[in-house]
Scaffold this active site. Structure first.
Site, PDB file in Angstrom:
ATOM      1  CE  LYS A 210      -3.900   0.229   2.325  1.00 62.19           C
ATOM      2  NZ  LYS A 210      -4.931   0.389   3.389  1.00 62.19           N
ATOM      3  CD  GLU A 216       8.983  -6.568   6.754  1.00 54.17           C
ATOM      4  OE1 GLU A 216       8.888  -6.830   7.961  1.00 54.17           O
ATOM      5  OE2 GLU A 216       8.422  -5.575   6.215  1.00 54.17           O
ATOM      6  N   GLY A 271      -5.093  -4.439   4.920  1.00 54.53           N
ATOM      7  CA  GLY A 271      -4.298  -5.461   4.247  1.00 54.53           C
ATOM      8  C   GLY A 271      -4.844  -6.864   4.396  1.00 54.53           C
ATOM      9  NE  ARG A 272      -6.702  -7.214  10.611  1.00 53.07           N
ATOM     10  CZ  ARG A 272      -6.232  -5.990  10.887  1.00 53.07           C
ATOM     11  NH1 ARG A 272      -5.136  -5.565  10.279  1.00 53.07           N
ATOM     12  NH2 ARG A 272      -6.833  -5.215  11.760  1.00 53.07           N
ATOM     13  CD  GLU A 357      -2.110  -7.301  11.232  1.00 52.30           C
ATOM     14  OE1 GLU A 357      -0.921  -7.694  11.248  1.00 52.30           O
ATOM     15  OE2 GLU A 357      -2.664  -6.880  10.198  1.00 52.30           O
ATOM     16  CG  HIS A 388      -0.618 -39.525  13.073  1.00 51.19           C
ATOM     17  ND1 HIS A 388      -0.660 -40.847  13.479  1.00 51.19           N
ATOM     18  CD2 HIS A 388      -1.569 -39.387  12.116  1.00 51.19           C
ATOM     19  CE1 HIS A 388      -1.586 -41.485  12.782  1.00 51.19           C
ATOM     20  NE2 HIS A 388      -2.148 -40.631  11.940  1.00 51.19           N
ATOM     21  CE  LYS A 516       4.552  -2.613   9.230  1.00 49.81           C
ATOM     22  NZ  LYS A 516       3.495  -2.022   8.366  1.00 49.81           N
TER      23      LYS A 516
END
Length: 551
Positions: A210, A216, A271-272, A357, A388, A516
């Site tokens: 955005k 990153e 974003g999510r 979040e 398992h 951040k």
């Protein structure tokens, strides 16, 4: 709740639920099933092609009614209308949250600041369709004229987890000739391992950020650009091989991306919640636009179900209320998501961000500390592998772990009895969590196997399984774009409903922002540049890093 309403735990509706919990404290789920032959049929909810079986919860009709009364007292209907109408629901950032508008049909109307945003959304979908068609037809090629074979999506968080989930989940719908790869981690291994086998002439890059400043994403994009330039590409060719989804057009252009290759993001989409936008380009390029539009249609069908169905039959509302019931009244601290479909292996990853979040908050909408637990720790993995591994803790550990089992009734890859065995495993795990095994049953089982009484008495406690672990089962006919869209949207709305009850803002993420900020303060020191001291532990580790890297 407004500033003038009492705390959540002081509401009369909350007190009613507290009494119901006390009344059920010594009641086992086995008893609830034995007392009510119609329980399984009554505790079903259906919507947008999904079926929710929620009968394996410590629940009665009175509890369900009390939970819906709590949601009503917390203003669910008003808050839900505000969400869909484009009102300010992200109060700390003064924004609406209109991911639902991204899947509205053409011709509808949703206004933000007086402007109908649906035409802009539809125009972006049309641009996506043009791009996807040009790539698939070979009309758009790399700078040497070769057709694209690989798409590399560079993003993190919501720009990564949602699209990766959908691309993997809908593998049977993938279009021939396009492979999709995702780069997110700042660890150089991630980007280098993706780039190493690719051909620069046939690789298309999507930079998804955005702000176009996410550390990153920008760092990995610069590595990708250098790799392209060092392997036969040139500055002019960047325009053919790099696209961006961002609000920061100047930064994207400075990177070398033509404005016609920049797709919009909007402040009213977090974003999510963004996979339904141009952030979904990896999905569209891999699966084709018809599948992407079907994904949107499935999500919109769930939006309509959520918006118009009474709470007692409303699939995401019921999921949310059961989460509150198990979390706040029974003390559950985690929530397991257990998809019994290999294609859904990344669903827990996406839902971790969506839920944790959003609802990992400790103050109310008005900044007051909460006096009750909010979002649980969400985790999980694909079935039957977990049986398992961590299912042992669920069955015989000391913690209450509610679980969502998710499974399609039919398989894209039928092989022998595999799907029947998988479904049997899903049902048996839910039944074992519910029913368990009593001490007497364990003892008798050992005696029936031929063990003598003394040995059986000694071993039986180790085979005791308390049961009484709540779970839901979510079924669909087949894992299709429409059903997947509905499933993801259901969890979005579940998260929102819980935020309404807990009176928290599910659309901001200030804890993420702090990380951040601190990272930007530490990074210069790691590179040998000036920077202020932090704390002794951090200072010691900075010194170790610098010594190891000759800084």
């Amino acid at each position: 709740m407004s500033e003038h309403t009492p705390s959540l735990t002081q509401l009369p509706e909350w007190q009613v639920l507290t009494r119901h919990k006390q009344q059920l404290a010594n009641t086992h789920l086995r008893e609830l099933f034995a007392q009510d032959p119609d329980r399984a049929q009554r505790y079903l909810a259906e919507g947008a092609g999904l079926t929710l079986d929620f009968s394996r919860n410590r629940l009665t009709d009175e509890v369900l009614s009390a939970l819906t009364n709590l949601a009503r007292a917390c203003g669910l209907e008003q808050r839900r209308n505000a969400l869909f109408d484009g009102d300010i629901v992200n109060r700390t950032e003064n924004r609406p949250a209109l991911h639902t508008a991204l899947r509205q049909p053409a011709g509808t109307e949703v206004r933000v600041n007086g402007q109908n945003i649906v035409p802009e959304v539809q125009a972006t979908l049309a641009r996506m369709e043009q791009l996807v068609s040009a790539v698939h037809s070979g009309q758009r090629t790399g700078h040497t004229g070769k057709p694209f074979t690989d798409v590399v999506s560079i993003g993190i968080g919501g720009s990564f987890l949602g699209p990766k989930l959908v691309v993997r989940a809908l593998t049977p719908y993938a279009q021939a000739g396009i492979r999709c790869h995702f780069v997110a981690n700042i660890d150089g291994t991630d980007v280098q391992d993706i780039l190493r086998p690719l051909n620069p002439e046939t690789t298309l890059f999507l930079v998804q950020s955005k702000s176009f400043r996410t550390q990153e994403t920008l760092s990995n994009s610069l590595v990708a650009r250098d790799w392209f330039l060092n392997n036969g590409g040139n500055q002019r060719a960047i325009a053919r091989h790099f696209l961006a989804v961002t609000t920061n057009i100047p930064e994207a252009k400075a990177f070398g991306i033509d404005e016609e290759n920049i797709f919009p993001m909007w402040d009213w989409v977090g974003g999510r919640y963004s996979l339904w936008s141009a952030i979904g380009l990896p999905i569209a390029l891999t699966l084709g636009m018809p599948a992407f539009r079907e994904l949107l249609e499935g999500a919109h069908a769930m939006d309509e179900h959520f918006r118009r169905t009474p709470s007692e039959r409303n699939l995401p509302v019921i999921m949310a209320l059961l989460g509150v019931w198990n979390n706040n009244f029974w003390g559950a601290e985690t929530q397991a998501v257990l998809p019994y479909d290999e294609y859904l292996k990344y669903l827990p990853d996406h839902l971790q961000q969506l839920d944790m979040e959003s609802n990992g908050k400790r103050v109310t909408q008005h900044g007051q500390p909460v006096d009750y637990p909010t979002g649980p720790v969400l985790w999980g993995g694909v079935g039957a592998n977990g049986q398992h591994a961590y299912h042992q803790l669920i069955h015989q550990g000391t913690r209450l772990v509610p679980a969502d089992f998710i499974m399609p009734l039919t398989s894209h890859n039928p092989v022998g009895d595999h799907h029947a065995i998988l479904f049997a495993n899903c049902l048996s795990q839910a039944r074992a969590m519910m029913a368990g095994k009593t001490l007497e049953e364990a003892r008798q089982e050992l005696l029936d196997s031929g063990m003598d009484a003394m040995q059986a008495e000694a071993l039986a406690p180790h085979k005791l399984i308390p049961g009484n672990q709540p779970s839901n089962i979510v079924l669909m006919d087949k894992l299709s774009p429409g059903r997947l869209g509905a499933l993801i949207a259901a969890y979005e709305h579940r998260t929102f409903v819980q935020s309404v009850i807990w009176d928290i803002d599910c659309f901001d993420q200030w804890g993420v922002e702090l990380g951040k900020q601190m990272g930007n303060e530490i990074l210069p020191r790691l590179k040998g540049e000036a920077g202020g001291a932090t704390d002794s532990a951090t200072d010691n580790l900075v010194a170790l890093f610098r010594a190891a890297n000759g800084v």
